[in-house]
Design a protein around this motif. Sequence first.
Motif, short mmCIF file in Angstrom:
data_model
loop_
_atom_site.label_atom_id
_atom_site.label_comp_id
_atom_site.label_asym_id
_atom_site.label_seq_id
_atom_site.Cartn_x
_atom_site.Cartn_y
_atom_site.Cartn_z
N VAL A 6 49.53 -17.01 -53.09
CA VAL A 6 49.94 -15.59 -52.39
C VAL A 6 49.70 -15.79 -50.89
CG1 VAL A 6 49.92 -13.04 -52.21
CG2 VAL A 6 49.20 -14.06 -54.42
N PRO A 45 35.71 -10.85 -63.13
CA PRO A 45 35.20 -10.18 -62.24
C PRO A 45 36.09 -9.74 -60.94
CG PRO A 45 33.92 -12.25 -62.42
CD PRO A 45 35.06 -12.09 -63.23
N ASN A 46 36.05 -8.63 -60.34
CA ASN A 46 37.09 -8.35 -59.28
C ASN A 46 37.58 -9.48 -58.45
OD1 ASN A 46 35.06 -5.42 -58.70
ND2 ASN A 46 36.92 -5.43 -59.88
N GLY A 47 38.51 -9.76 -58.34
CA GLY A 47 39.23 -10.82 -57.61
C GLY A 47 39.32 -12.30 -58.07
N SER A 48 39.18 -11.94 -59.44
CA SER A 48 39.38 -13.36 -60.28
C SER A 48 40.70 -13.68 -60.42
CB SER A 48 38.53 -13.23 -61.52
OG SER A 48 39.01 -12.16 -62.39
N GLY A 49 41.87 -12.76 -60.35
CA GLY A 49 43.11 -13.17 -60.49
C GLY A 49 43.83 -12.65 -61.69
N LYS A 50 43.28 -11.43 -62.30
CA LYS A 50 43.87 -10.80 -63.49
C LYS A 50 45.28 -10.19 -62.94
CE LYS A 50 40.44 -8.27 -64.07
NZ LYS A 50 39.47 -8.81 -62.79
N SER A 51 45.17 -9.43 -61.88
CA SER A 51 46.33 -8.71 -61.53
C SER A 51 47.39 -9.67 -60.98
CB SER A 51 46.29 -7.54 -60.47
OG SER A 51 45.26 -6.71 -60.87
N THR A 52 47.03 -10.53 -60.47
CA THR A 52 47.85 -11.84 -59.79
C THR A 52 48.72 -12.42 -60.88
OG1 THR A 52 46.35 -12.21 -57.89
CG2 THR A 52 47.88 -14.09 -58.38
N ILE A 64 45.58 -18.76 -55.79
CA ILE A 64 44.74 -17.78 -56.51
C ILE A 64 44.60 -18.06 -57.95
CG2 ILE A 64 44.70 -15.47 -56.88
CD1 ILE A 64 44.80 -15.67 -53.88
N ARG A 82 47.57 -19.06 -49.98
CA ARG A 82 46.49 -19.18 -50.64
C ARG A 82 46.49 -19.11 -51.89
NH1 ARG A 82 42.61 -14.36 -50.40
NH2 ARG A 82 41.37 -15.32 -52.01
N LYS A 120 56.52 -12.02 -54.32
CA LYS A 120 55.43 -12.36 -53.28
C LYS A 120 54.43 -13.52 -54.06
CE LYS A 120 54.21 -8.01 -51.30
NZ LYS A 120 53.30 -7.27 -51.53
N TYR A 121 54.64 -13.82 -55.41
CA TYR A 121 53.48 -14.67 -55.95
C TYR A 121 54.32 -15.91 -56.25
CZ TYR A 121 50.70 -10.55 -56.08
OH TYR A 121 49.97 -9.40 -56.09
N GLN A 132 48.34 -2.07 -62.18
CA GLN A 132 47.00 -1.50 -62.03
C GLN A 132 47.23 -0.31 -60.96
OE1 GLN A 132 44.01 -4.28 -60.77
NE2 GLN A 132 42.26 -2.96 -60.38
N1 LIG Z 1 49.42 -9.71 -52.44
C1 LIG Z 1 48.40 -10.04 -52.19
N2 LIG Z 1 48.17 -10.57 -50.81
C2 LIG Z 1 47.22 -11.09 -50.28
N3 LIG Z 1 46.11 -11.53 -51.26
C3 LIG Z 1 46.47 -11.25 -52.60
C4 LIG Z 1 47.20 -10.40 -53.00
N4 LIG Z 1 47.27 -10.15 -54.35
C5 LIG Z 1 46.06 -10.64 -54.77
N5 LIG Z 1 45.56 -11.29 -53.78
C6 LIG Z 1 44.05 -11.90 -53.72
O1 LIG Z 1 43.91 -12.88 -54.97
C7 LIG Z 1 42.61 -12.58 -55.41
C8 LIG Z 1 42.76 -12.13 -56.82
O2 LIG Z 1 43.02 -10.71 -56.94
P1 LIG Z 1 43.47 -9.87 -58.11
O3 LIG Z 1 44.44 -10.68 -58.58
O4 LIG Z 1 43.91 -8.52 -57.68
O5 LIG Z 1 42.23 -9.98 -58.75
P2 LIG Z 1 41.61 -9.12 -60.07
O6 LIG Z 1 42.90 -8.32 -60.69
O7 LIG Z 1 41.02 -10.10 -61.03
O8 LIG Z 1 40.74 -8.18 -59.51
C9 LIG Z 1 42.12 -11.52 -54.50
O9 LIG Z 1 41.20 -12.59 -53.59
C10 LIG Z 1 43.14 -10.98 -53.58
O10 LIG Z 1 42.56 -10.70 -52.43
#
Ligand SMILES: Nc1ncnc2c1ncn2[C@@H]1O[C@H](COP(=O)(O)OP(=O)(O)O)[C@@H](O)[C@H]1O
Length: 248
Positions: free
Chosen positions: A11, A35-42, A16, A14, A52-53, A85
Amino acid sequence: MLEVKNLRVAVGGREILRGVNISVSTGEVVVLMGPNGSGKSTLFQTIAGNPKYEIIEGDILLDGESIKTLTPEERFGRGIFVGFQNPISVPEVRFTFLLQVMSNVKRGKKLTDPNPQVLTQAQKIATELGLKPEVFSRGVGVGFSGGEFKRAEVLQALLIEPKIAIFDEPDSGLDIDGIAAVGRAITKLASSGSGVLISTHYARVLQFLKPTRVYVMVDGRVVLEGSGEIIKKIEEVGYQSFLESVGS
Ligand SMILES: Nc1ncnc2c1ncn2[C@@H]1O[C@H](COP(=O)(O)OP(=O)(O)O)[C@@H](O)[C@H]1O
Ligand SMILES: [Mg+2]
């Protein structure tokens, strides 16, 4: 049915997701933790087809066929439903219209095909979910509480019975009755043949659904796979201690 193979996703340049492998078959309830930020939503956004991904490597297969070059609409048409989410509001589109369009896409009809039975069915599902009927006449998401957003997404999935239904933290922001309703709805979806993939942080959802498999993701990789017991353990001791105890 849905296979994510060695998926690497960036993304904004970077990386992810750094090589994710998961699968979800028909009738399964698969839980993704991390954990938060591990990449689940990504991962979920990538499966949905959010441009975007960027997929750097790997593939997403539905019934053995790659879907990674398909548009989000085409993926939906193939039977992939993703609840986000933080769902967005679309004030200019009435919720009833959205439901009608989704159902028409699913049935391969014209988008605006009149489809009154959808509403009858949606109202029945809304009652099961404890969602007030007044939301139907509003714009999508307009004045929805957090709980109403989550219930509304589950309602859409129950209505269209997708091959794969994905929900990102469907239990967050819900009251106890909401968690029970959503948990039961997810179980129902799976028993009607959908493969379900959800993320969660909380073991309380286990009171209402039985996961077939749990994956734990850390820093863009799945580090562990196991049963519902993992969710309980993580809730008890936290991610850090849990991961140390299993040597990940
Ligand atoms: N659209 C985006 N732009 C920039 N960074 C993103 C974006 N989506 C996710 N990230 C980054 O990717 C990492 C994983 O985020 P995310 O997938 O939301 O984790 P989770 O859902 O596990 O909490 C984080 O560091 C987040 O900042
Ligand atoms: Mg997330």
